[in-house]
Design a protein around this motif. Structure first.
Motif, PDB file in Angstrom:
ATOM      1  N   UNK A 142       0.815  -1.215   0.000  1.00  0.00           N
ATOM      2  CA  UNK A 142       0.000   0.000   0.000  1.00  0.00           C
ATOM      3  C   UNK A 142       0.849   1.266   0.000  1.00  0.00           C
ATOM      4  N   UNK A 143       2.081   1.177   0.466  1.00  0.00           N
ATOM      5  CA  UNK A 143       2.945   2.355   0.506  1.00  0.00           C
ATOM      6  C   UNK A 143       3.651   2.655  -0.800  1.00  0.00           C
ATOM      7  N   UNK A 144       3.499   1.790  -1.809  1.00  0.00           N
ATOM      8  CA  UNK A 144       4.161   2.021  -3.097  1.00  0.00           C
ATOM      9  C   UNK A 144       3.503   3.221  -3.782  1.00  0.00           C
ATOM     10  N   UNK A 145       4.266   4.244  -4.137  1.00  0.00           N
ATOM     11  CA  UNK A 145       3.653   5.439  -4.727  1.00  0.00           C
ATOM     12  C   UNK A 145       3.064   5.156  -6.106  1.00  0.00           C
ATOM     13  N   UNK A 146       2.078   5.951  -6.480  1.00  0.00           N
ATOM     14  CA  UNK A 146       1.447   5.791  -7.789  1.00  0.00           C
ATOM     15  C   UNK A 146       2.403   6.223  -8.894  1.00  0.00           C
ATOM     16  N   UNK A 147       2.202   5.638 -10.075  1.00  0.00           N
ATOM     17  CA  UNK A 147       3.052   5.967 -11.222  1.00  0.00           C
ATOM     18  C   UNK A 147       2.238   5.787 -12.502  1.00  0.00           C
ATOM     19  N   UNK A 148       2.404   6.723 -13.428  1.00  0.00           N
ATOM     20  CA  UNK A 148       1.709   6.683 -14.704  1.00  0.00           C
ATOM     21  C   UNK A 148       2.449   5.806 -15.694  1.00  0.00           C
ATOM     22  N   UNK A 149       1.712   5.175 -16.598  1.00  0.00           N
ATOM     23  CA  UNK A 149       2.350   4.491 -17.727  1.00  0.00           C
ATOM     24  C   UNK A 149       1.613   4.845 -19.003  1.00  0.00           C
ATOM     25  N   UNK A 150       2.357   4.807 -20.122  1.00  0.00           N
ATOM     26  CA  UNK A 150       1.820   5.311 -21.384  1.00  0.00           C
ATOM     27  C   UNK A 150       1.267   4.215 -22.284  1.00  0.00           C
ATOM     28  N   UNK A 151       1.886   3.016 -22.251  1.00  0.00           N
ATOM     29  CA  UNK A 151       1.406   1.981 -23.177  1.00  0.00           C
ATOM     30  C   UNK A 151       1.189   0.624 -22.553  1.00  0.00           C
ATOM     31  N   UNK A 152       1.931   0.229 -21.534  1.00  0.00           N
ATOM     32  CA  UNK A 152       1.683  -1.107 -20.974  1.00  0.00           C
ATOM     33  C   UNK A 152       2.253  -1.249 -19.574  1.00  0.00           C
ATOM     34  N   UNK A 153       1.754  -2.262 -18.884  1.00  0.00           N
ATOM     35  CA  UNK A 153       2.302  -2.712 -17.606  1.00  0.00           C
ATOM     36  C   UNK A 153       2.141  -4.221 -17.569  1.00  0.00           C
ATOM     37  N   UNK A 154       2.839  -4.864 -16.659  1.00  0.00           N
ATOM     38  CA  UNK A 154       2.716  -6.311 -16.563  1.00  0.00           C
ATOM     39  C   UNK A 154       3.118  -6.811 -15.198  1.00  0.00           C
ATOM     40  N   UNK A 155       2.369  -7.801 -14.706  1.00  0.00           N
ATOM     41  CA  UNK A 155       2.705  -8.464 -13.454  1.00  0.00           C
ATOM     42  C   UNK A 155       2.915  -9.944 -13.757  1.00  0.00           C
ATOM     43  N   UNK A 156       4.117 -10.439 -13.462  1.00  0.00           N
ATOM     44  CA  UNK A 156       4.401 -11.845 -13.727  1.00  0.00           C
ATOM     45  C   UNK A 156       5.411 -12.045 -14.833  1.00  0.00           C
ATOM     46  N   UNK A 157       5.082 -12.927 -15.766  1.00  0.00           N
ATOM     47  CA  UNK A 157       6.046 -13.438 -16.735  1.00  0.00           C
ATOM     48  C   UNK A 157       6.711 -12.338 -17.557  1.00  0.00           C
ATOM     49  N   UNK A 158       5.938 -11.463 -18.192  1.00  0.00           N
ATOM     50  CA  UNK A 158       6.559 -10.486 -19.094  1.00  0.00           C
ATOM     51  C   UNK A 158       7.435  -9.506 -18.322  1.00  0.00           C
TER      52      UNK A 158
END
Length: 322
Positions: A142-158
């Motif tokens: 919960x303490x991780x600050x917010x961050x913008x992304x422009x085209x993609x995000x991924x959790x896990x393999x990629x």
């Protein structure tokens, strides 16, 4: 027009001579201040300075997707306000340049500069959506600050592949598409969670989607490029809508081979599909939770391990010169 040019001197596809030529071309059309980045996060600081200034109309990012991401996060430090904030222009200088190419810009820095100057003369611009990721309240992240992304995000393999590529680059390896392919193979062979999915996707008012092995979040399409070949993980994703998600619930050798083939042969009309693929379109709010800590990436930048991330798709977040 007053403009700030943010230059990444480590951009992989532009030389110092090329950057000097581009700088002079841009300076001929506007009152230009050029600043070369000196440390990680410098482009973000420059973007924030421009956002808080009263006399900068445009920020030009000369570099790869990482430089663009930093500039965007600086511009939107206090939140999106496309009518007030400086516009953004991009001159691609990285190895892949997904954001610039998704906007329809040439992948060559010189040609892209010419297209940018034409767009400024003709006052061509559009307002694009962006994704916002943050630590989920009530979780260990919960303490991780917010961050913008422009085209993609991924959790896990990629995201694991992205992390491996970054490690190789730190060891002096060039960022090539062959390097990415090798790291995909190694990530698959060593992926500890590929047999039993650890990720759950939660949306307000909907049943959770459980046991996902990997998840890719797209703000536009294509998701990335392999050389000149675009790959469409979520073909419906668009800068005019919120976020799309592609999730996979199995990663056996046969399923990975099928997924890779579908991704390599994907089109703007059809992406990866099948019994073990989950595709969701135009999501404004959702969270991903994992039973184990998994690698996380945004815009091709590895951000460490996470167990929970909350995503927001924000329409009309940023004004871009195209």
């Amino acid at each position: 027009m007053r403009a700030l040019l943010v230059v990444n001197p480590a951009a992989t596809t532009t030389s110092a001579r090329t950057r000097d030529v581009l700088l002079h071309a841009l300076a001929s059309e506007m009152k230009l201040e050029a600043v070369t980045t000196e440390y990680r996060g410098h482009a973000r600081d420059l973007g924030r300075r421009a956002a808080e200034s009263d006399d900068i109309d445009l920020v030009v990012a000369l570099g790869g997707d990482g430089t663009v991401n930093e500039v965007v996060n600086g511009l939107l430090h206090h939140g999106p306000d496309p009518d007030r904030l400086p516009g953004l222009a991009v001159v691609p200088g990285g190895s892949t340049n997904v954001f610039a190419r998704a906007l329809g810009l040439p992948n060559d820095a010189v040609e892209a500069t010419g297209a940018l100057l034409d767009a400024l003369r003709e006052r061509r611009e559009r307002t694009v959506s962006l994704g916002l990721a943050a630590g989920t309240p009530g979780t260990a992240d919960e303490g991780v600050p917010s961050r913008w992304f422009t085209f993609c995000a991924g959790l896990g393999f990629d995201a694991g592949v992205v992390g491996r590529v970054e490690q190789q680059r730190e060891r002096g390896k060039r960022s090539t598409h062959a390097l990415y392919v090798r790291q995909v193979v190694r990530q698959f062979l060593e992926e500890p969670s590929r047999r039993h999915g650890a990720i759950t996707l939660e949306r307000p008012g909907q049943d959770p989607i459980t046991d996902l092995v990997m998840s890719i979040i797209c703000n536009t399409s294509p998701y990335t490029y392999l050389g000149n070949r675009p790959m469409y993980a979520s073909p419906e994703a668009s800068f005019d809508t919120a976020l799309d998600v592609l999730g996979l619930s199995k990663m056996s050798p046969a399923h990975v081979a099928r997924f890779a083939t579908q991704l390599l042969t994907s089109t703007p009309e059809r992406g990866p599909h099948g019994k073990h693929a989950v595709s969701l379109h135009d999501l404004t709010d959702f969270s991903l939770h994992s039973k184990v800590r998994l690698p996380f990436q945004m815009d091709g930048d590895h951000l460490g391990l996470r167990t929970s991330v909350t995503f927001t798709g924000v329409r009309r977040a940023l004004r871009v010169i195209v």
